[in-house]
Scaffold this motif. Structure first.
Motif, short mmCIF file in Angstrom:
data_model
loop_
_atom_site.label_atom_id
_atom_site.label_comp_id
_atom_site.label_asym_id
_atom_site.label_seq_id
_atom_site.Cartn_x
_atom_site.Cartn_y
_atom_site.Cartn_z
N THR A 141 -5.18 -9.09 6.62
CA THR A 141 -5.93 -8.90 7.86
C THR A 141 -7.20 -9.76 7.82
O THR A 141 -7.60 -10.27 6.77
CB THR A 141 -6.32 -7.42 8.03
N LYS A 142 -7.81 -9.92 8.97
CA LYS A 142 -9.02 -10.74 9.05
C LYS A 142 -10.11 -10.18 8.14
O LYS A 142 -10.81 -10.95 7.45
CB LYS A 142 -9.52 -10.79 10.49
N HIS A 143 -10.22 -8.86 8.10
CA HIS A 143 -11.23 -8.24 7.25
C HIS A 143 -10.89 -8.42 5.77
O HIS A 143 -11.77 -8.74 4.95
CB HIS A 143 -11.37 -6.75 7.59
N ALA A 144 -9.60 -8.23 5.41
CA ALA A 144 -9.20 -8.36 4.01
C ALA A 144 -9.32 -9.79 3.51
O ALA A 144 -9.63 -10.04 2.34
CB ALA A 144 -7.77 -7.86 3.83
N ALA A 145 -9.08 -10.76 4.40
CA ALA A 145 -9.15 -12.17 4.00
C ALA A 145 -10.57 -12.59 3.62
O ALA A 145 -10.76 -13.60 2.94
CB ALA A 145 -8.62 -13.06 5.13
N GLN A 146 -11.55 -11.82 4.05
CA GLN A 146 -12.93 -12.12 3.71
C GLN A 146 -13.29 -11.65 2.30
O GLN A 146 -14.38 -11.95 1.81
CB GLN A 146 -13.86 -11.48 4.74
N GLN A 147 -12.37 -10.92 1.66
CA GLN A 147 -12.60 -10.42 0.30
C GLN A 147 -11.93 -11.38 -0.69
O GLN A 147 -10.70 -11.48 -0.72
CB GLN A 147 -12.03 -9.01 0.13
N ALA A 189 -9.12 -9.87 -2.80
CA ALA A 189 -7.90 -9.60 -2.04
C ALA A 189 -7.10 -10.88 -1.84
O ALA A 189 -5.87 -10.90 -1.97
CB ALA A 189 -8.24 -8.96 -0.69
N GLN A 190 -7.81 -11.98 -1.53
CA GLN A 190 -7.13 -13.25 -1.34
C GLN A 190 -6.46 -13.72 -2.64
O GLN A 190 -5.33 -14.22 -2.63
CB GLN A 190 -8.13 -14.31 -0.86
N THR A 191 -7.16 -13.53 -3.76
CA THR A 191 -6.60 -13.93 -5.05
C THR A 191 -5.35 -13.12 -5.38
O THR A 191 -4.32 -13.67 -5.81
CB THR A 191 -7.64 -13.75 -6.16
N GLY A 224 6.57 -14.07 -6.48
CA GLY A 224 7.76 -13.54 -5.83
C GLY A 224 7.77 -12.04 -5.66
O GLY A 224 8.83 -11.43 -5.51
N GLN A 225 6.60 -11.41 -5.68
CA GLN A 225 6.53 -9.97 -5.51
C GLN A 225 6.80 -9.60 -4.05
O GLN A 225 6.59 -10.40 -3.13
CB GLN A 225 5.15 -9.45 -5.92
N SER A 226 7.25 -8.37 -3.85
CA SER A 226 7.42 -7.87 -2.49
C SER A 226 6.05 -7.62 -1.87
O SER A 226 5.06 -7.42 -2.59
CB SER A 226 8.25 -6.59 -2.48
N PHE A 227 6.01 -7.57 -0.55
CA PHE A 227 4.72 -7.34 0.11
C PHE A 227 4.21 -5.92 -0.13
O PHE A 227 3.01 -5.68 -0.12
CB PHE A 227 4.85 -7.63 1.61
N ASP A 228 5.13 -4.98 -0.37
CA ASP A 228 4.69 -3.62 -0.71
C ASP A 228 3.97 -3.63 -2.05
O ASP A 228 2.94 -2.94 -2.22
CB ASP A 228 5.90 -2.69 -0.77
N GLU A 229 4.47 -4.40 -3.01
CA GLU A 229 3.82 -4.48 -4.31
C GLU A 229 2.47 -5.18 -4.20
O GLU A 229 1.49 -4.79 -4.85
CB GLU A 229 4.73 -5.23 -5.29
N ILE A 230 2.41 -6.23 -3.38
CA ILE A 230 1.15 -6.95 -3.20
C ILE A 230 0.11 -6.04 -2.56
O ILE A 230 -1.06 -5.99 -2.99
CB ILE A 230 1.37 -8.21 -2.34
N GLU A 231 0.53 -5.29 -1.56
CA GLU A 231 -0.39 -4.39 -0.88
C GLU A 231 -0.89 -3.30 -1.83
O GLU A 231 -2.07 -2.93 -1.81
CB GLU A 231 0.28 -3.77 0.34
N ALA A 232 0.01 -2.76 -2.66
CA ALA A 232 -0.39 -1.72 -3.61
C ALA A 232 -1.41 -2.25 -4.61
O ALA A 232 -2.38 -1.56 -4.96
CB ALA A 232 0.85 -1.19 -4.34
N ALA A 233 -1.22 -3.51 -5.05
CA ALA A 233 -2.17 -4.11 -6.01
C ALA A 233 -3.54 -4.30 -5.37
O ALA A 233 -4.58 -4.06 -6.00
CB ALA A 233 -1.63 -5.45 -6.50
N LEU A 291 -4.78 -2.50 -2.85
CA LEU A 291 -5.38 -1.19 -2.64
C LEU A 291 -5.92 -0.59 -3.94
O LEU A 291 -6.92 0.12 -3.93
CB LEU A 291 -4.35 -0.24 -2.01
N ASP A 292 -5.24 -0.88 -5.04
CA ASP A 292 -5.75 -0.40 -6.34
C ASP A 292 -7.09 -1.05 -6.68
O ASP A 292 -8.00 -0.40 -7.21
CB ASP A 292 -4.74 -0.71 -7.45
N ALA A 293 -7.21 -2.34 -6.35
CA ALA A 293 -8.45 -3.06 -6.66
C ALA A 293 -9.53 -2.81 -5.63
O ALA A 293 -10.73 -2.77 -5.97
CB ALA A 293 -8.15 -4.56 -6.78
N LEU A 294 -9.13 -2.66 -4.38
CA LEU A 294 -10.10 -2.48 -3.29
C LEU A 294 -9.68 -1.28 -2.44
O LEU A 294 -9.11 -1.43 -1.35
CB LEU A 294 -10.17 -3.75 -2.42
N PRO A 295 -9.92 -0.08 -2.90
CA PRO A 295 -9.45 1.12 -2.18
C PRO A 295 -10.09 1.32 -0.82
O PRO A 295 -9.58 2.10 -0.01
CB PRO A 295 -9.82 2.27 -3.14
#
Length: 421
Positions: A34-40, A43-45, A54-63, A65-69
Motif C-alpha cells: 500500500t502507499k503507506h506501507a511503501a513508505q516504510q 516493509a519494502q525490503t 518466490g514466497q507467496s503473498f500471504d507469507e510476505i504479508e505475514a513477515a 506484519l511480524d516486523a511492523l505490527p
C-alpha cells in the motif's frame, strides 16, 4: 479421456460430488505494498526479498506484519497482464519452474512471466472444471455460500451448522467434518439485492478453473481462481459453444491436431456501480478462455458414414425419379423386446439400437433417457459416431450402479424441466 461423472456416489464417506485433487495454483494477479506501507523501508525490503525468493503473498504479508505490527493491511491486490506462478504454491515446487520454462515469455520489462498458456480440461461437465459460487469468508472458514437446489430452480444460501453437543462438556466431534445447513435468518434463499453481506461487499463471486497443462507432468489438476463475473460468464459461453460442436465434449484436446484451450488475459473496460451509486467503467485485465480451433474441422469430425446414409439414399431416389421416403437410418429396439447386453469391442462405435438395448438393461424409461441425452450431448448424438460412443461409455461406467444412474438422469431431467418452467 473419460468423463468424470458429476453424479454423487455412495461410499463409506457418504454421497459427495466429484472433487479433483489439486497440485498447485496459478494466480490471476499480484499484491503490492500500500502507499503507506511503501513508505516504510523495512516493509519494502521484506517485500522485495519475499518476491525474489518466490514466497507467496500471504507469507510476505505475514513477515511484514511480524516486523511492523502497526501496519494493518500492508498489501493490496493489483490487476496485471500476466499470471503469477510461484514455487510456494505447489506441493512439488519444480512444477512452477517447468511451467515458466515451457510457456513463459520475456517482454519489455525483461522479466520472464506467464502471459498465455495451454490447458485441457478433465471433464465434459463444465461446472466440474469451473466451479463457482457467491461466498462470504470469515477469518477461519466460509461463513455463507450459495448453492442451487436439487431441481436447479432456487439459489439457496448455506452456512456451517452449529457443532452438536452431548451431555458431556466436550462437544461431539462430527464424522466427516463440519455439516452445513440452510441459513435461517433469510429463509435459506440467496438474493444479493436484499443480502446485507453482498451489499456491504462482504459476499463476492468466487470461481476457479481446474485443468491440466500439456507437457507438465502431474496426475492432479492446476487451479486458477477468479472473482470476475465477466471472465466466468464468457468462459461458460465458450464451453457451451465447443460442447455443441463436439457432441457434448469439452475434455481433452479439441481436435485431431491436439489443439488445446488457452488461458490468457485481455484488457477490457468493465462496468460497476461506484460508492455514490452511479454507473462507471474501469479498464481491467480479464481472464480469457480461448479455443483457437478450425470450426469447420470440428463440424467435419462429427460427420460419419451413418450421417451420410440418409442423404445418399434420398439423392439416389431423386436421380432415379422414384418417390422419396425418409426411412430411419437405424432401427430402434422394440420396447417389448427382452433386455440384452450387446457387445462392443475396442474403438468400434455402437449403433443407436445397441445403445438403447443397453439402456433397457438399466430399467430406464427410453423417453426420459432420450430427454437426458439430447440435453447433455445435443439432439444429433444418435447420428454421430462419437456421440453414440460417449453414451455407450457412460452406460458402461454405471453398469455396476444402475440405481445411481437412474437417479442421475431423473435429477438432470427434473432440473431441466424446472428451468424451462
Amino acid at each position: 479421456m473419460n468423463t468424470i461423472p458429476s453424479v454423487s456416489s455412495s461410499a463409506l464417506l457418504g454421497r459427495s460430488g466429484s472433487r479433483l485433487p489439486i497440485c498447485g495454483k496459478i494466480r490471476a494477479g499480484i499484491k503490492v505494498l500500500t502507499k503507506h506501507a511503501a513508505q516504510q523501508p523495512q516493509a519494502q525490503t521484506l517485500y522485495d526479498q519475499g518476491v525474489a525468493a518466490g514466497q507467496s503473498f500471504d507469507e510476505i504479508e505475514a513477515a511484514i506484519l511480524d516486523a511492523l505490527p502497526t501496519l494493518k493491511h500492508p498489501l493490496v491486490p493489483r490487476n496485471v497482464s500476466w499470471f503469477t506462478v510461484r514455487a510456494q504454491d505447489y506441493a512439488n515446487p519444480v512444477l512452477a519452474q517447468q511451467i515458466l520454462d515451457a510457456y513463459g515469455e520475456t517482454r519489455a520489462d525483461g522479466e520472464r512471466r506467464l502471459y498465455r498458456f495451454p490447458v485441457v480440461f478433465p471433464s465434459d461437465h463444465w461446472p466440474t472444471v469451473m466451479p463457482h459460487q457467491l461466498a462470504v469468508w470469515g477469518a477461519r472458514e466460509k461463513r455463507f455460500w450459495s448453492q442451487y437446489s436439487a431441481d436447479g430452480r432456487t439459489r439457496q444460501c448455506w452456512c456451517p451448522a452449529p457443532l452438536p453437543s452431548g451431555q458431556e462438556v466436550r462437544p461431539i466431534r462430527p464424522f466427516g467434518g463440519r455439516q452445513a445447513m440452510l441459513r435461517a435468518d433469510n429463509g435459506g434463499i440467496c438474493n444479493p439485492e436484499t443480502c446485507p453481506q453482498y451489499q456491504n461487499r462482504e459476499c463476492n463471486l468466487d470461481g476457479r478453473f481446474l485443468f491440466f497443462i500439456p507437457g507438465i507432468p502431474s496426475v492432479s489438476v492446476f487451479e486458477l481462481h477468479t472473482r470476475s463475473f465477466y471472465a466466468l460468464n464468457a468462459a461458460i459461453q465458450t464451453f457451451e459453444t465447443i460442447s455443441f460442436m463436439r457432441g457434448g465434449r469439452i475434455s481433452g484436446f479439441l481436435d485431431r491436431d491436439h489443439t488445446p484451450f488457452f488461458l490468457s488475459k485481455q484488457l477490457r473496460e468493465v462496468a460497476y456501480i461506484d460508492d455514490e451509486g452511479q454507473p462507471a467503467r474501469v479498464p481491467q485485465w480479464i481472464i480469457q478462455l480461448e479455443a483457437p480451433v478450425d470450426v469447420s474441422a470440428l463440424l467435419r469430425e462429427r460427420d460419419d458414414p451413418d450421417t451420410c446414409l440418409m442423404p445418399a439414399a434420398l439423392a439416389t431416389q431423386v436421380l432415379a425419379d422414384e418417390p422419396t421416403q425418409e426411412a430411419p437410418v437405424e432401427v430402434t429396439v422394440p420396447i417389448a423386446a427382452a433386455p440384452v447386453t450387446p457387445v462392443v469391442n475396442g474403438d468400434e462405435s455402437p449403433s443407436h439400437a445397441q445403445v438403447l438395448a443397453l439402456v433397457e438393461t438399466f430399467g430406464l424409461d427410453l423417453e426420459r433417457y432420450t430427454a437426458y441425452t439430447d440435453r447433455r450431448w445435443g439432439t444429433g448424438w444418435k447420428l454421430n459416431r462419437q456421440g453414440r460412443r460417449r453414451a455407450w461409455d457412460e452406460l458402461e461406467r454405471y453398469r455396476q450402479d444402475p440405481e445411481g444412474y437412474v437417479d442421475k438422469i431423473e435429477t438432470e431431467v427434473a432440473r431441466a424441466a424446472g428451468r424451462r418452467g
